[in-house]
Design a protein around this motif. Structure first.
Motif, PDB file in Angstrom:
ATOM      1  N   LYS A   1      30.563  28.335  36.589  1.00 11.30           N
ATOM      2  CA  LYS A   1      30.764  28.505  38.029  1.00 11.30           C
ATOM      3  C   LYS A   1      31.355  29.888  38.338  1.00 11.30           C
ATOM      4  O   LYS A   1      32.114  30.451  37.553  1.00 11.30           O
ATOM      5  N   GLN A   2      30.994  30.407  39.522  1.00 10.68           N
ATOM      6  CA  GLN A   2      31.504  31.706  39.969  1.00 10.68           C
ATOM      7  C   GLN A   2      32.413  31.529  41.175  1.00 10.68           C
ATOM      8  O   GLN A   2      32.097  30.801  42.115  1.00 10.68           O
ATOM      9  N   LEU A   3      33.549  32.204  41.131  1.00 13.36           N
ATOM     10  CA  LEU A   3      34.506  32.212  42.234  1.00 13.36           C
ATOM     11  C   LEU A   3      34.550  33.609  42.842  1.00 13.36           C
ATOM     12  O   LEU A   3      34.643  34.601  42.112  1.00 13.36           O
ATOM     13  N   ALA A   4      34.483  33.679  44.158  1.00 12.30           N
ATOM     14  CA  ALA A   4      34.648  34.954  44.863  1.00 12.30           C
ATOM     15  C   ALA A   4      36.003  34.962  45.557  1.00 12.30           C
ATOM     16  O   ALA A   4      36.357  33.992  46.243  1.00 12.30           O
ATOM     17  N   ILE A   5      36.782  36.018  45.358  1.00 14.04           N
ATOM     18  CA  ILE A   5      38.059  36.194  46.054  1.00 14.04           C
ATOM     19  C   ILE A   5      37.919  37.388  46.967  1.00 14.04           C
ATOM     20  O   ILE A   5      37.679  38.516  46.517  1.00 14.04           O
ATOM     21  N   VAL A   6      38.045  37.153  48.274  1.00 11.54           N
ATOM     22  CA  VAL A   6      37.836  38.199  49.273  1.00 11.54           C
ATOM     23  C   VAL A   6      39.194  38.612  49.835  1.00 11.54           C
ATOM     24  O   VAL A   6      39.892  37.807  50.456  1.00 11.54           O
ATOM     25  N   GLY A   7      39.573  39.876  49.605  1.00 10.57           N
ATOM     26  CA  GLY A   7      40.884  40.361  50.029  1.00 10.57           C
ATOM     27  C   GLY A   7      41.856  40.340  48.865  1.00 10.57           C
ATOM     28  O   GLY A   7      41.983  39.326  48.175  1.00 10.57           O
ATOM     29  N   LEU A   8      42.517  41.478  48.653  1.00 10.45           N
ATOM     30  CA  LEU A   8      43.388  41.603  47.479  1.00 10.45           C
ATOM     31  C   LEU A   8      44.821  41.958  47.856  1.00 10.45           C
ATOM     32  O   LEU A   8      45.491  42.738  47.176  1.00 10.45           O
ATOM     33  N   GLY A   9      45.296  41.353  48.942  1.00 13.54           N
ATOM     34  CA  GLY A   9      46.710  41.457  49.270  1.00 13.54           C
ATOM     35  C   GLY A   9      47.497  40.502  48.380  1.00 13.54           C
ATOM     36  O   GLY A   9      47.016  40.038  47.344  1.00 13.54           O
ATOM     37  N   GLU A  10      48.717  40.163  48.795  1.00 16.72           N
ATOM     38  CA  GLU A  10      49.581  39.313  47.983  1.00 16.72           C
ATOM     39  C   GLU A  10      48.945  37.961  47.681  1.00 16.72           C
ATOM     40  O   GLU A  10      48.960  37.492  46.545  1.00 16.72           O
ATOM     41  N   MET A  11      48.341  37.317  48.692  1.00 13.86           N
ATOM     42  CA  MET A  11      47.771  35.989  48.489  1.00 13.86           C
ATOM     43  C   MET A  11      46.513  36.053  47.638  1.00 13.86           C
ATOM     44  O   MET A  11      46.253  35.167  46.805  1.00 13.86           O
ATOM     45  N   GLY A  12      45.704  37.100  47.818  1.00 10.95           N
ATOM     46  CA  GLY A  12      44.501  37.253  47.011  1.00 10.95           C
ATOM     47  C   GLY A  12      44.834  37.469  45.546  1.00 10.95           C
ATOM     48  O   GLY A  12      44.205  36.890  44.647  1.00 10.95           O
ATOM     49  N   ARG A  13      45.850  38.289  45.288  1.00 10.66           N
ATOM     50  CA  ARG A  13      46.280  38.525  43.906  1.00 10.66           C
ATOM     51  C   ARG A  13      46.854  37.247  43.288  1.00 10.66           C
ATOM     52  O   ARG A  13      46.640  36.961  42.106  1.00 10.66           O
ATOM     53  N   GLN A  14      47.614  36.506  44.090  1.00 11.23           N
ATOM     54  CA  GLN A  14      48.173  35.248  43.592  1.00 11.23           C
ATOM     55  C   GLN A  14      47.055  34.279  43.238  1.00 11.23           C
ATOM     56  O   GLN A  14      47.114  33.594  42.206  1.00 11.23           O
ATOM     57  N   ALA A  15      46.018  34.242  44.065  1.00 16.08           N
ATOM     58  CA  ALA A  15      44.869  33.378  43.783  1.00 16.08           C
ATOM     59  C   ALA A  15      44.194  33.792  42.475  1.00 16.08           C
ATOM     60  O   ALA A  15      43.799  32.946  41.668  1.00 16.08           O
ATOM     61  N   LEU A  16      44.070  35.101  42.252  1.00 17.34           N
ATOM     62  CA  LEU A  16      43.456  35.591  41.020  1.00 17.34           C
ATOM     63  C   LEU A  16      44.286  35.198  39.805  1.00 17.34           C
ATOM     64  O   LEU A  16      43.748  34.732  38.789  1.00 17.34           O
ATOM     65  N   ASP A  17      45.607  35.379  39.888  1.00 13.66           N
ATOM     66  CA  ASP A  17      46.487  35.021  38.771  1.00 13.66           C
ATOM     67  C   ASP A  17      46.357  33.545  38.418  1.00 13.66           C
ATOM     68  O   ASP A  17      46.326  33.166  37.237  1.00 13.66           O
ATOM     69  N   ASN A  18      46.278  32.691  39.454  1.00 17.04           N
ATOM     70  CA  ASN A  18      46.189  31.250  39.212  1.00 17.04           C
ATOM     71  C   ASN A  18      44.806  30.829  38.724  1.00 17.04           C
ATOM     72  O   ASN A  18      44.678  29.885  37.944  1.00 17.04           O
ATOM     73  N   ALA A  19      43.761  31.542  39.189  1.00 14.04           N
ATOM     74  CA  ALA A  19      42.389  31.140  38.873  1.00 14.04           C
ATOM     75  C   ALA A  19      41.919  31.625  37.514  1.00 14.04           C
ATOM     76  O   ALA A  19      41.016  31.027  36.912  1.00 14.04           O
ATOM     77  N   TYR A  20      42.529  32.693  37.023  1.00 12.66           N
ATOM     78  CA  TYR A  20      41.995  33.368  35.833  1.00 12.66           C
ATOM     79  C   TYR A  20      41.858  32.447  34.627  1.00 12.66           C
ATOM     80  O   TYR A  20      40.869  32.516  33.887  1.00 12.66           O
ATOM     81  N   ASN A  21      42.822  31.574  34.410  1.00 11.25           N
ATOM     82  CA  ASN A  21      42.795  30.703  33.224  1.00 11.25           C
ATOM     83  C   ASN A  21      42.288  29.290  33.512  1.00 11.25           C
ATOM     84  O   ASN A  21      42.458  28.388  32.685  1.00 11.25           O
ATOM     85  N   MET A  22      41.670  29.102  34.671  1.00  7.68           N
ATOM     86  CA  MET A  22      41.219  27.748  35.025  1.00  7.68           C
ATOM     87  C   MET A  22      39.886  27.376  34.397  1.00  7.68           C
ATOM     88  O   MET A  22      39.556  26.197  34.316  1.00  7.68           O
ATOM     89  N   GLY A  23      39.102  28.371  33.970  1.00  6.26           N
ATOM     90  CA  GLY A  23      37.820  28.063  33.330  1.00  6.26           C
ATOM     91  C   GLY A  23      36.596  28.569  34.055  1.00  6.26           C
ATOM     92  O   GLY A  23      35.464  28.275  33.629  1.00  6.26           O
ATOM     93  N   PHE A  24      36.762  29.319  35.158  1.00 11.85           N
ATOM     94  CA  PHE A  24      35.600  29.910  35.830  1.00 11.85           C
ATOM     95  C   PHE A  24      34.882  30.855  34.867  1.00 11.85           C
ATOM     96  O   PHE A  24      35.521  31.630  34.149  1.00 11.85           O
TER      97      PHE A  24
END
Length: 429
Positions: free
Chosen positions: A183-206
């Motif tokens: 599966k592919q995840l798109a994160i749009v916007g790289l402010g504080e919340m976008g970066r937090q989403a990336l940190d949490n998503a990175y090891n989830m298995g995408f």
């Protein structure tokens, strides 16, 4: 013997001071060995993370143990004892053991219930064990703590209840997509919340994460820190990115929406949309919003609030189990002196079995190996059944006030320590 822990953590020390009193990973083996050479320290484990530095030790005397633990910290970090006295908290016995159970279970973490601390406790213990700074007490205690914490995480799953909007959004994505492999995840916007989403998503298995941003160089720089799993794309390519994505998280500071029905003309049928923007980044007709899995910030906040209430209930349940685990540990510790007696009883019983089997072989020489194996197995089963209840009884009696008298009587009944008793009689003569 007494158990002590020394604590320097986020409750008492700001980050600048925690950095000063942190053991580097490559220093841990040397630090464990150095501490173990201190007077009064019999066993020790050093736990050092971004939020805490703690030392657990078995000492022969509480007063001297406290002093040498603090002196070790002062010498290692090149500060005076007065400074150490200002910052450290020291507890012993029940309080120390209870604290270790709470730490490993995540109840003392900055993010309560997080599972990473269990792995850090395990690594600290295994490192100390590898450097021979643990013994019977800590080998048993830390194994019990690790097993308990694993059970708590498995039984209560406290870490699965999100405490931030981005975590809640990712949980919804996983709930809808199930397996994230491929599966592919798109994160749009790289402010504080976008970066937090990336940190949490990175090891989830995408299988792939695409960072979409107005400034492409910013997305490329961030993606470079995460390897091939993460790539970058400009905001102008959003429609194409969404066509290949199974989920999207938006966290853009914009007055106008960045995703509309027109942006989703080539969307996948099971697309999950997480909108962290205020104002909202995604504008859909009610009909399309119903068709897709869409969550805005208010809906996610409700989930977080509900999770917080549930997390507090789970924290109380885990905390309520810890006193029993601590009591079980101390019961084991009080029974340590009975272990040699039980071992001797087993050896004595097996010796009787061996003698009986040898006699049987002499009287029945025609028995083949298979028949002897069956007889040996059944004789051993009989012996185990006969000594099971006595062992259970003496373990229970070993923690009573009259334990010494009961143990002596037990040894007399089963003829244990006969050599020792004979030796004493010879000395008396």
């Amino acid at each position: 013997m007494f158990i002590i822990y020394v604590n320097l953590d986020y409750h008492r020390l700001p980050l600048a001071l925690r950095e000063q009193f942190s053991f580097a990973a490559e220093q841990l083996a040397q630090a464990d060995q150095k501490l173990n050479q201190e007077k009064s320290i019999l066993e020790n484990v050093i736990l050092s993370t971004c939020n805490r530095t703690e030392i657990y030790a078995v000492v022969d005397q509480i007063h001297t143990g406290r002093y040498y633990l603090k002196r070790f910290l002062a010498n290692w970090f090149n500060v005076d004892l007065a400074t150490i006295n200002t910052y450290v908290m020291i507890e012993e016995q029940d309080a120390a053991v209870t604290h270790l159970f709470r730490v490993a279970s995540g109840l003392e973490s900055l993010i309560v219930g997080e599972p990473q601390i269990l792995g850090q406790v395990k690594r600290a213990f295994f490192a100390a064990q590898a450097n021979a700074t643990t013994g019977a007490i800590f080998n048993h205690l830390f194994q019990e703590v690790i097993t308990f914490a694993k059970r708590m995480h498995t039984e209560y799953k406290i870490s699965e209840h999100s405490i931030s909007s981005s975590q809640a959004g990712l949980h919804q994505i996983k709930s809808h997509l199930q397996a994230l492999q491929g599966k592919q995840l798109a994160i749009v916007g790289l402010g504080e919340m976008g970066r937090q989403a990336l940190d949490n998503a990175y090891n989830m298995g995408f299988s792939h994460i695409v960072l979409v941003n107005r400034t492409l160089s910013k997305a490329q720089h961030l993606a470079a820190n995460f390897g091939q799993q993460v790539s970058a794309a400009p905001l102008t390519n959003l429609t194409e990115v969404l066509a290949d994505s199974d989920a999207v998280i938006t966290a853009v500071a914009a007055r106008e929406p960045v995703i509309t029905e027109q942006t989703l003309t080539k969307r996948r049928s099971n697309l999950v949309l997480i909108d962290l923007g205020v104002p909202r980044n995604i504008r859909l007709t009610p009909q399309l919003a119903d068709q897709l899995h869409y969550y805005n910030i208010d809906q996610l906040t409700e989930i977080v609030q509900s999770n917080n209430e549930l997390r507090q209930q789970l924290v109380k349940k885990i905390a309520a189990e810890i006193p029993v685990a601590v009591q079980d540990y101390y019961t084991w510790q009080r029974q340590l002196h009975i272990v040699p007696v039980i071992k001797e009883l087993r050896e004595s019983a097996l010796a009787v079995q061996g003698t009986a089997l040898t006699s049987l072989q002499r009287k029945l020489p025609e028995l083949d190996e298979h028949e002897l194996k069956v007889i040996r197995k059944h004789m051993k089963s009989i012996v185990n059944q006969l000594i099971k209840q006595p062992i259970k009884t003496i373990k229970e009696l070993s923690v009573t006030t009259d334990a010494e008298v009961d143990i002596d009587f037990f040894k007399q009944i089963f003829g244990l320590d006969e050599d020792e008793a004979t030796a004493k009689k010879e000395v008396a003569k």
